[in-house]
Design a protein around this motif. Structure first.
Motif, PDB file in Angstrom:
ATOM      1  N   UNK A   1     -11.840  43.303  26.940  1.00 17.97           N
ATOM      2  CA  UNK A   1     -10.927  43.848  25.733  1.00 17.97           C
ATOM      3  C   UNK A   1      -9.666  43.043  25.565  1.00 17.97           C
ATOM      4  N   UNK A   2      -9.379  42.590  24.226  1.00 18.36           N
ATOM      5  CA  UNK A   2      -8.273  41.766  23.970  1.00 18.36           C
ATOM      6  C   UNK A   2      -7.268  42.143  23.225  1.00 18.36           C
ATOM      7  N   UNK A   3      -5.935  41.532  23.405  1.00 20.28           N
ATOM      8  CA  UNK A   3      -5.100  42.110  22.471  1.00 20.28           C
ATOM      9  C   UNK A   3      -4.075  40.871  22.231  1.00 20.28           C
ATOM     10  N   UNK A   4      -3.907  40.583  21.126  1.00 20.35           N
ATOM     11  CA  UNK A   4      -3.326  39.342  20.406  1.00 20.35           C
ATOM     12  C   UNK A   4      -1.942  39.514  19.808  1.00 20.35           C
ATOM     13  N   UNK A   5      -1.107  38.373  20.280  1.00 21.31           N
ATOM     14  CA  UNK A   5       0.208  38.305  19.633  1.00 21.31           C
ATOM     15  C   UNK A   5       0.465  36.925  19.031  1.00 21.31           C
ATOM     16  N   UNK A   6       1.142  36.971  18.173  1.00 26.73           N
ATOM     17  CA  UNK A   6       1.550  35.673  17.504  1.00 26.73           C
ATOM     18  C   UNK A   6       2.736  34.901  18.022  1.00 26.73           C
ATOM     19  N   UNK A   7       2.911  33.823  18.273  1.00 33.90           N
ATOM     20  CA  UNK A   7       4.065  33.053  18.775  1.00 33.90           C
ATOM     21  C   UNK A   7       4.138  31.776  17.732  1.00 33.90           C
ATOM     22  N   UNK A   8       5.013  31.712  16.809  1.00 36.04           N
ATOM     23  CA  UNK A   8       4.779  30.383  16.016  1.00 36.04           C
ATOM     24  C   UNK A   8       3.472  30.335  15.575  1.00 36.04           C
ATOM     25  N   UNK A   9       2.864  28.820  15.731  1.00 33.94           N
ATOM     26  CA  UNK A   9       1.445  28.735  15.493  1.00 33.94           C
ATOM     27  C   UNK A   9       0.402  29.145  16.595  1.00 33.94           C
ATOM     28  N   UNK A  10       1.022  29.155  17.959  1.00 33.59           N
ATOM     29  CA  UNK A  10       0.208  29.823  19.016  1.00 33.59           C
ATOM     30  C   UNK A  10       0.067  31.389  19.072  1.00 33.59           C
ATOM     31  N   UNK A  11      -0.956  31.809  19.555  1.00 32.07           N
ATOM     32  CA  UNK A  11      -1.343  33.049  20.039  1.00 32.07           C
ATOM     33  C   UNK A  11      -1.246  33.502  21.665  1.00 32.07           C
ATOM     34  N   UNK A  12      -1.017  34.429  21.762  1.00 32.67           N
ATOM     35  CA  UNK A  12      -1.122  34.907  23.335  1.00 32.67           C
ATOM     36  C   UNK A  12      -2.206  36.152  23.367  1.00 32.67           C
ATOM     37  N   UNK A  13      -3.347  35.877  23.959  1.00 34.12           N
ATOM     38  CA  UNK A  13      -4.309  36.826  24.198  1.00 34.12           C
ATOM     39  C   UNK A  13      -4.320  37.401  25.551  1.00 34.12           C
ATOM     40  N   UNK A  14      -4.116  38.525  25.232  1.00 31.03           N
ATOM     41  CA  UNK A  14      -4.299  39.543  26.733  1.00 31.03           C
ATOM     42  C   UNK A  14      -5.584  39.969  27.000  1.00 31.03           C
ATOM     43  N   UNK A  15      -6.263  39.896  28.208  1.00 30.93           N
ATOM     44  CA  UNK A  15      -7.886  39.972  28.462  1.00 30.93           C
ATOM     45  C   UNK A  15      -7.791  41.125  29.725  1.00 30.93           C
ATOM     46  N   UNK A  16      -8.245  42.138  29.284  1.00 31.30           N
ATOM     47  CA  UNK A  16      -8.672  43.254  30.362  1.00 31.30           C
ATOM     48  C   UNK A  16     -10.140  43.422  30.222  1.00 31.30           C
ATOM     49  N   UNK A  17     -10.441  43.339  31.664  1.00 27.13           N
ATOM     50  CA  UNK A  17     -12.084  43.345  32.101  1.00 27.13           C
ATOM     51  C   UNK A  17     -12.458  44.866  31.635  1.00 27.13           C
ATOM     52  N   UNK A  18     -13.796  44.980  30.840  1.00 24.42           N
ATOM     53  CA  UNK A  18     -14.243  46.321  30.853  1.00 24.42           C
ATOM     54  C   UNK A  18     -15.510  46.644  31.638  1.00 24.42           C
ATOM     55  N   UNK A  19     -15.495  45.615  32.572  1.00 26.46           N
ATOM     56  CA  UNK A  19     -16.702  45.984  33.496  1.00 26.46           C
ATOM     57  C   UNK A  19     -16.430  45.114  35.118  1.00 26.46           C
ATOM     58  N   UNK A  20     -16.612  45.695  36.249  1.00 33.34           N
ATOM     59  CA  UNK A  20     -16.436  45.080  37.423  1.00 33.34           C
ATOM     60  C   UNK A  20     -16.879  43.490  37.386  1.00 33.34           C
ATOM     61  N   UNK A  21     -18.300  43.418  36.844  1.00 32.14           N
ATOM     62  CA  UNK A  21     -18.671  42.020  36.879  1.00 32.14           C
ATOM     63  C   UNK A  21     -18.425  40.825  35.743  1.00 32.14           C
ATOM     64  N   UNK A  22     -17.378  41.232  35.029  1.00 36.27           N
ATOM     65  CA  UNK A  22     -17.105  40.464  33.939  1.00 36.27           C
ATOM     66  C   UNK A  22     -16.333  39.268  34.562  1.00 36.27           C
ATOM     67  N   UNK A  23     -16.305  38.174  33.638  1.00 37.90           N
ATOM     68  CA  UNK A  23     -15.592  37.084  34.529  1.00 37.90           C
ATOM     69  C   UNK A  23     -14.228  37.408  34.391  1.00 37.90           C
ATOM     70  N   UNK A  24     -13.615  37.880  33.658  1.00 37.36           N
ATOM     71  CA  UNK A  24     -11.958  38.386  33.822  1.00 37.36           C
ATOM     72  C   UNK A  24     -11.792  39.065  35.369  1.00 37.36           C
ATOM     73  N   UNK A  25     -12.666  40.211  35.411  1.00 35.63           N
ATOM     74  CA  UNK A  25     -12.678  41.072  36.550  1.00 35.63           C
ATOM     75  C   UNK A  25     -12.680  40.160  37.873  1.00 35.63           C
ATOM     76  N   UNK A  26     -13.490  39.049  37.628  1.00 35.45           N
ATOM     77  CA  UNK A  26     -13.775  38.110  38.851  1.00 35.45           C
ATOM     78  C   UNK A  26     -12.705  37.251  39.338  1.00 35.45           C
ATOM     79  N   UNK A  27     -12.082  36.842  38.093  1.00 34.15           N
ATOM     80  CA  UNK A  27     -10.759  36.061  38.168  1.00 34.15           C
ATOM     81  C   UNK A  27      -9.558  36.797  38.575  1.00 34.15           C
ATOM     82  N   UNK A  28      -9.545  37.995  37.992  1.00 38.86           N
ATOM     83  CA  UNK A  28      -8.356  38.692  38.568  1.00 38.86           C
ATOM     84  C   UNK A  28      -8.501  39.135  40.125  1.00 38.86           C
TER      85      UNK A  28
END
Length: 138
Positions: free
Chosen positions: A43-70
């Motif tokens: 699940x993502x949330x986006x914020x704009x900073x000038x031309x660049x965005x910040x994308x927050x990433x929350x895993x929605x499953x324990x086996x997701x790449x983001x969950x493994x990264x954290x």
């Protein structure tokens, strides 16, 4: 190949709501989009900073790449994404230069983008994403 700009910086978080609150209440930024990308289990949330965005990433499953990264590295910067033209060609070009790819072909990502990831073993430890806006079908 020259990227046109930094499209976004992805930040892995355990709790999207708490992280969003920090960006809004402490940094004064405004979240403009929240999206779930089912096939990436995130699940993502986006914020704009000038031309660049910040994308927050929350895993929605324990086996997701983001969950493994954290689990392995903790919360923090997950990847940097560069906007490119002709994504499929760019992926083939970097592969021909010896870069290991996570994605051999472009795939659908958040915000109507096609994406392709380069393996951090080939990019000095930085998970790198190439992005290109999907063409709308007519």
């Amino acid at each position: 190949m020259i990227p046109t700009h930094i499209e976004h910086i992805g930040i892995a978080v355990k709790d999207l709501e708490k992280a969003q609150q920090y960006y809004e209440e402490v940094l004064g930024m405004k979240c403009y989009a929240i999206e779930t990308v089912e096939d990436q289990k995130v699940k993502t949330a986006f914020f704009q900073v000038g031309q660049t965005k910040i994308e927050l990433l929350e895993a929605t499953a324990a086996d997701s790449p983001v969950a493994k990264f954290i689990e392995k590295r903790g919360e923090g910067i997950h990847h940097i994404a560069f906007a490119v033209k002709d994504l499929a060609i760019r992926l083939k070009e970097v592969e021909q230069k010896g870069v290991l790819l996570i994605d051999q072909e472009p795939r659908a990502g958040a915000e109507g983008m096609n994406i392709g990831f380069l393996h951090p073993k080939s990019t000095f430890g930085v998970l790198t994403e190439f992005c290109e806006k999907r063409e709308e079908s007519v």
